[in-house]
Write an enzyme that holds these catalytic residues in place. Structure first.
Site, PDB file in Angstrom:
ATOM      1  N   SER A 148       0.605  -1.376  -0.069  1.00 12.14           N
ATOM      2  CA  SER A 148       0.179  -0.681   0.450  1.00 12.14           C
ATOM      3  C   SER A 148       0.889   1.270  -0.394  1.00 12.14           C
ATOM      4  O   SER A 148       1.381   1.114   0.789  1.00 12.14           O
ATOM      5  CB  SER A 148      -0.917  -0.020   1.245  1.00 12.14           C
ATOM      6  OG  SER A 148      -1.761   1.049   1.165  1.00 12.14           O
ATOM      7  N   ARG A 149       0.691   1.951  -0.905  1.00  5.76           N
ATOM      8  CA  ARG A 149       1.609   3.339  -1.182  1.00  5.76           C
ATOM      9  C   ARG A 149       1.389   4.288  -0.413  1.00  5.76           C
ATOM     10  O   ARG A 149       2.345   4.888  -0.203  1.00  5.76           O
ATOM     11  CB  ARG A 149       1.565   4.108  -2.525  1.00  5.76           C
ATOM     12  CG  ARG A 149       2.540   2.398  -3.657  1.00  5.76           C
ATOM     13  CD  ARG A 149       2.679   2.852  -5.271  1.00  5.76           C
ATOM     14  NE  ARG A 149       3.126   1.629  -5.260  1.00  5.76           N
ATOM     15  CZ  ARG A 149       1.927   1.201  -6.433  1.00  5.76           C
ATOM     16  NH1 ARG A 149       1.249   1.236  -6.574  1.00  5.76           N
ATOM     17  NH2 ARG A 149       2.824   0.446  -7.381  1.00  5.76           N
ATOM     18  N   VAL A 150       0.433   4.298   0.239  1.00  6.34           N
ATOM     19  CA  VAL A 150       0.063   5.482   1.220  1.00  6.34           C
ATOM     20  C   VAL A 150       0.183   4.933   2.696  1.00  6.34           C
ATOM     21  O   VAL A 150       0.910   5.722   3.041  1.00  6.34           O
ATOM     22  CB  VAL A 150      -1.556   5.171   1.706  1.00  6.34           C
ATOM     23  CG1 VAL A 150      -1.974   6.176   2.363  1.00  6.34           C
ATOM     24  CG2 VAL A 150      -2.386   5.618   0.059  1.00  6.34           C
TER      25      VAL A 150
END
Length: 477
Positions: free
Chosen positions: A333-335
């Protein structure tokens, strides 16, 4: 009585000035050719892109190709009844769908017509299928979690409100099951769920844009919506079929050159708006199906590059009993942890590392060589964490219960529990903590696992473990 010429002139002028006739000028064209859900239409020189066109037999067309001599239209409805030479009328309206609270709980087609037999939908509001995504200034960072209720996802590949998280994997690996569980977990929250089932007919290529438009109604009204596209592989196939029928030039793997733009302009509309714009959010969970786990194919790589992370479901894990079959190494998850609660951050940080080490050592241990004590301990801990993350369908866990289950695993409370009995341990622990209540309520209300709460949790875990009955292996058979 004889009128003088000047009187006649004044009367004529007055009549001309007050002369009013109702005119209905509509541009009408003619069907030149029809077949495979496509029509070529002559005589609509002023039609605009994606304008809705009226054909005979209640069929609706969308101006898709605007060429010099004719218009190529995608047809929706019983297009088989349309014949060459029949008239086609412009509506002057660009493709749009009805939106609003009246659609909640309903099943509709890509035009917003009800399919559930519950009567018409009472709403006057509409939104265009195609809409420019909000710019950078209109957005704010994704920082609020959208809980899926699935331990493996909320802990390691968490989703935030306004994020676009891809769910990717072969067919029959549990992709749709993740969407269903996520919908169930939004019960009693302020998140509106929109599920888009994408068929394989050419006319359904609009379905994702219709679902997105319905979600944008809530986004721009300061509310929160979650739209799920199941799946964009079929969407790309339908768009390719439509484009080839309209003689658009094929490119890589026979897809048209704009298939990347098709998905990017859809998924970019998911965002978290700034507080000045109401602070609404639209979260997107697209699905892409792979062939034999090939994530490097054309459509998978396209959508991976557009989204903010991916959850990769692996066939080998699925068939070995890991459910959901999330591959920890490829999933991301790039968040990151910015969309996690503080309590989840505390337990999830070590979890990904321990699982990654376990997967590496698991392959190494298959050679059957002598393993040192540290390696054996890592393997044993990893097996128990995999068992902890296993979760049956239709059973989403609240965030606070996930935190307790993962805390017990990473802090060694499961190390001497047989792997086969870990699910029973976690299930009974869950019931015990619900009875005690105070720890779960504190974690839920504060979103944190403070020192005092952690001490109370340790005391509860110690007390529960002393009373836990480890069954003998023969009793389990």
């Amino acid at each position: 009585m004889k009128l003088r010429p000047e009187e006649i002139t004044s009367i004529l002028k007055e009549r001309i000035e007050h002369y009013d006739v109702e005119t209905d000028l509509s541009e009408v064209g003619t069907v030149l050719q029809v077949g495979d859900g496509i029509a070529r239409i002559y005589g609509l020189e002023n039609a605009v892109a994606m304008e809705m066109l009226e054909l005979e037999h209640g069929v609706v067309g969308f101006a898709f190709n605007l060429e010099e001599d004719d218009v190529g239209a995608a047809l929706v409805g019983e297009w088989q009844h349309v014949k060459e030479g029949e008239p086609v009328r412009r509506t002057g309206r660009v493709a749009s769908v009805p939106v609003g609270d009246a659609l909640l709980g309903r099943v509709v087609d890509p035009l917003g017509n009800p399919l559930d037999g519950q009567g018409s939908i009472a709403t006057d509001e509409t939104r265009p299928l195609e809409f420019k995504a909000p710019g950078v200034v209109a957005r704010q960072p994704v920082k609020e979690p959208l809980q899926t209720g699935i331990k493996a996802i909320d802990s390691m590949t968490n989703v935030g409100r306004g994020q676009r998280e891809l769910i990717i994997g072969d067919r029959q690996t549990g992709k749709t099951a993740i969407l269903v569980d996520t919908i169930l977990n939004q019960k009693n929250t302020d998140v509106v769920c929109i599920y888009v089932a994408i068929g394989q007919k050419a006319s359904t290529w609009m379905a994702p844009f219709a679902g997105c438009a319905m979600g944008e109604h809530f986004l721009f009204n300061g509310k929160h919506a979650l739209v799920m596209y199941d799946d964009l592989s079929k969407h790309a196939d339908a768009y390719r079929q439509l484009s080839l029928l309209l003689r658009r030039p094929p490119g890589r793997e026979a897809f048209p050159g704009d298939v990347f733009y098709l998905h990017s302009r859809l998924l970019e509309r998911a965002c978290k708006l700034s507080d000045a714009r109401g602070g609404g959010s639209l979260t997107a969970l697209p699905i892409v199906e792979t062939q034999a786990g090939d994530v490097a194919a054309y459509i998978p790589t396209n959508v991976i590059s557009i989204t903010d992370g991916q959850i990769f479901l692996e066939s080998d894990l699925f068939f070995s009993g890991v459910r959901p079959a999330v591959n920890v190494g490829i999933s991301v998850s790039r968040v990151g942890s910015s969309a996690q609660t503080k309590a989840m951050k505390k337990v999830a940080g070590r979890l990904r590392l321990e699982l990654s080490q376990y997967r590496e050592l698991e392959a190494f241990a298959q050679f059957g060589s002598e393993l040192d004590q540290a390696t054996q301990q890592t393997l044993a801990r990893g097996e128990r964490m995999v068992a902890t993350l296993n979760q049956p369908q239709y059973d989403p866990w609240p965030m606070e219960e996930q935190v307790v289950a993962l805390y017990a695993g990473i802090n060694g409370y499961l190390d001497d529990i047989p792997v086969a009995q870990v699910p029973r341990f976690q299930g009974e622990l869950r019931e015990q903590m619900r009875t005690e209540r105070s720890v779960l309520e504190t974690i839920r209300d504060t979103g944190d696992l403070g020192d005092e709460t952690e001490q109370k949790l340790n005391a509860e875990l110690d007390r529960f473990k002393q009373g836990f009955n480890v069954q003998r292996e023969e009793a389990l058979v």
